[in-house]
Scaffold this motif. Structure first.
Motif, mmCIF file in Angstrom:
data_model
loop_
_atom_site.group_PDB
_atom_site.id
_atom_site.type_symbol
_atom_site.label_atom_id
_atom_site.label_comp_id
_atom_site.label_asym_id
_atom_site.label_seq_id
_atom_site.Cartn_x
_atom_site.Cartn_y
_atom_site.Cartn_z
ATOM 1 N N THR A 192 0.834 -1.218 0.015
ATOM 2 C CA THR A 192 0.055 0.056 -0.090
ATOM 3 C C THR A 192 0.817 1.081 -0.183
ATOM 4 O O THR A 192 1.922 1.385 0.847
ATOM 5 C CB THR A 192 -0.875 0.174 1.262
ATOM 6 O OG1 THR A 192 -1.702 -1.215 1.297
ATOM 7 C CG2 THR A 192 -1.840 1.261 1.196
ATOM 8 N N SER A 193 0.800 2.025 -0.864
ATOM 9 C CA SER A 193 1.516 3.419 -1.099
ATOM 10 C C SER A 193 1.138 4.407 0.203
ATOM 11 O O SER A 193 0.371 4.337 0.852
ATOM 12 C CB SER A 193 1.315 4.050 -2.355
ATOM 13 O OG SER A 193 -0.004 4.550 -2.522
ATOM 14 N N LEU A 194 2.061 5.292 0.309
ATOM 15 C CA LEU A 194 1.847 6.110 1.493
ATOM 16 C C LEU A 194 0.788 6.848 1.121
ATOM 17 O O LEU A 194 -0.030 7.126 2.011
ATOM 18 C CB LEU A 194 3.229 6.970 1.425
ATOM 19 C CG LEU A 194 3.211 8.033 2.523
ATOM 20 C CD1 LEU A 194 3.440 7.481 3.984
ATOM 21 C CD2 LEU A 194 4.551 8.993 2.403
ATOM 22 N N LYS A 195 0.438 7.455 -0.061
ATOM 23 C CA LYS A 195 -0.648 8.343 -0.466
ATOM 24 C C LYS A 195 -1.815 7.524 -0.303
ATOM 25 O O LYS A 195 -2.886 7.906 0.143
ATOM 26 C CB LYS A 195 -0.482 8.550 -2.013
ATOM 27 C CG LYS A 195 -1.497 9.782 -2.315
ATOM 28 C CD LYS A 195 -0.970 10.050 -3.882
ATOM 29 C CE LYS A 195 -2.124 11.249 -4.118
ATOM 30 N NZ LYS A 195 -2.020 11.525 -5.624
ATOM 31 N N LEU A 196 -1.945 6.259 -0.573
ATOM 32 C CA LEU A 196 -3.127 5.511 -0.423
ATOM 33 C C LEU A 196 -3.434 5.160 1.050
ATOM 34 O O LEU A 196 -4.784 5.474 1.456
ATOM 35 C CB LEU A 196 -3.142 4.154 -1.147
ATOM 36 C CG LEU A 196 -4.386 3.193 -0.749
ATOM 37 C CD1 LEU A 196 -5.685 3.798 -1.281
ATOM 38 C CD2 LEU A 196 -4.159 1.941 -1.767
ATOM 39 N N MET A 197 -2.484 4.999 1.867
ATOM 40 C CA MET A 197 -2.621 4.733 3.302
ATOM 41 C C MET A 197 -3.031 6.208 3.915
ATOM 42 O O MET A 197 -4.130 6.171 4.852
ATOM 43 C CB MET A 197 -1.430 4.380 3.970
ATOM 44 C CG MET A 197 -1.078 3.031 3.983
ATOM 45 S SD MET A 197 0.005 2.311 5.239
ATOM 46 C CE MET A 197 -0.907 2.445 6.647
ATOM 47 N N CYS A 198 -2.602 7.302 3.408
ATOM 48 C CA CYS A 198 -3.251 8.526 3.939
ATOM 49 C C CYS A 198 -4.593 8.814 3.500
ATOM 50 O O CYS A 198 -5.313 9.231 4.235
ATOM 51 C CB CYS A 198 -2.354 9.702 3.422
ATOM 52 S SG CYS A 198 -0.556 9.744 4.050
ATOM 53 N N LYS A 199 -5.000 8.289 2.300
ATOM 54 C CA LYS A 199 -6.382 8.722 1.972
ATOM 55 C C LYS A 199 -7.170 7.877 2.783
ATOM 56 O O LYS A 199 -8.366 8.277 3.324
ATOM 57 C CB LYS A 199 -6.399 8.087 0.458
ATOM 58 C CG LYS A 199 -7.776 8.408 0.051
ATOM 59 C CD LYS A 199 -8.218 9.454 -0.018
ATOM 60 C CE LYS A 199 -9.652 9.724 -0.889
ATOM 61 N NZ LYS A 199 -10.112 11.125 -0.812
#
Length: 237
Positions: free
Chosen positions: A169-176
């Motif tokens: 899971t990318s950092l951006k997706l986790m943040c979302k």
């Protein structure tokens, strides 16, 4: 359990890397051949090693670090701050400065390093580039002879996997999905090399790297079910 870890003992980090030279033709013929061999399975047959050279920054043998951003909590009573700073410039100097930070301020048995996918990327990349630049590896990066439970590293991607080794899971997706403001600004990782070599805008890269470091800390707070940092708590030093 991560809830029991003292936040003051964690150094959050992120690195930005670029190809070691501005273009493929700047490599000597032997390195060109080695890069072609290294990437033969990643490239499609119709894509040459030269055309694939913008990806060279993901390998420590063909890339270099241009920025290391770190952040740490300072919590005193009810006051919580998160201090962020960056090392950038010539790679040997930024590696030495980061080394000094670890040895002088984050070298105790209680101290931990934390990043997103750091165990697979940031930490091995840092250690390899230190060896290439003939810089002693600090204890926090030297894993030789250590048992798994003795390794002082936290990884928000690993924490999110919950034992699912195939999951990424990318950092951006986790943040979302965790309701954290996106750390990404006007560039992404694939553009860092262009910003560094063509635009020569290291400040833009530093800002991008620091946003990622803050995002890692925010994810860690969310995993502990704690309140996210607000802008007034974040101090750039």
């Amino acid at each position: 359990m991560i809830e029991k870890i003292n936040l003051n003992n964690i150094l959050f980090l992120d690195i930005e890397t670029v190809p070691e030279t501005a273009d493929f033709n700047s490599l000597d013929s032997e390195m060109q051949a080695l890069y072609e061999q290294k990437t033969q399975y990643q490239r499609k047959e119709e894509i040459s090693a030269e055309e694939f050279y913008d990806r060279a920054g993901i390998w420590a043998e063909f890339g270099k670090i241009v920025c290391i951003s770190v952040g740490f909590f300072v919590i005193k009573g009810d006051v919580r701050n998160f201090r962020v700073t960056s090392f950038f410039g010539e790679e040997p100097k930024l590696l030495k400065d980061f080394n000094n930070l670890l040895n002088n301020h984050f070298n105790g048995p209680q101290h931990l390093l934390c990043g997103h996918n750091a165990k697979e990327f940031d930490i091995p990349f840092l250690a390899r580039r230190m060896i290439i630049n003939q810089i002693p590896i600090p204890d926090k990066l030297n894993l030789f002879g250590k048992k798994p439970w003795e390794i002082p590293h936290l990884d928000t991607l690993e924490l999110w996997k919950f034992g699912d080794y195939k999951h990424f899971t990318s950092l951006k997706l986790m943040c979302k999905v965790l309701g954290i403001p996106s750390p990404k600004g006007d560039i992404d990782g694939s553009q860092v090399g262009h910003v560094f070599y063509v635009e020569k805008d290291i400040d833009r890269i530093v800002t991008y790297c620091e946003k990622d470091t803050i995002a890692v800390a925010q994810i860690f707070l969310r995993l502990r079910r704690e309140e996210l940092l607000i802008e007034e708590e974040i101090i750039h030093v």
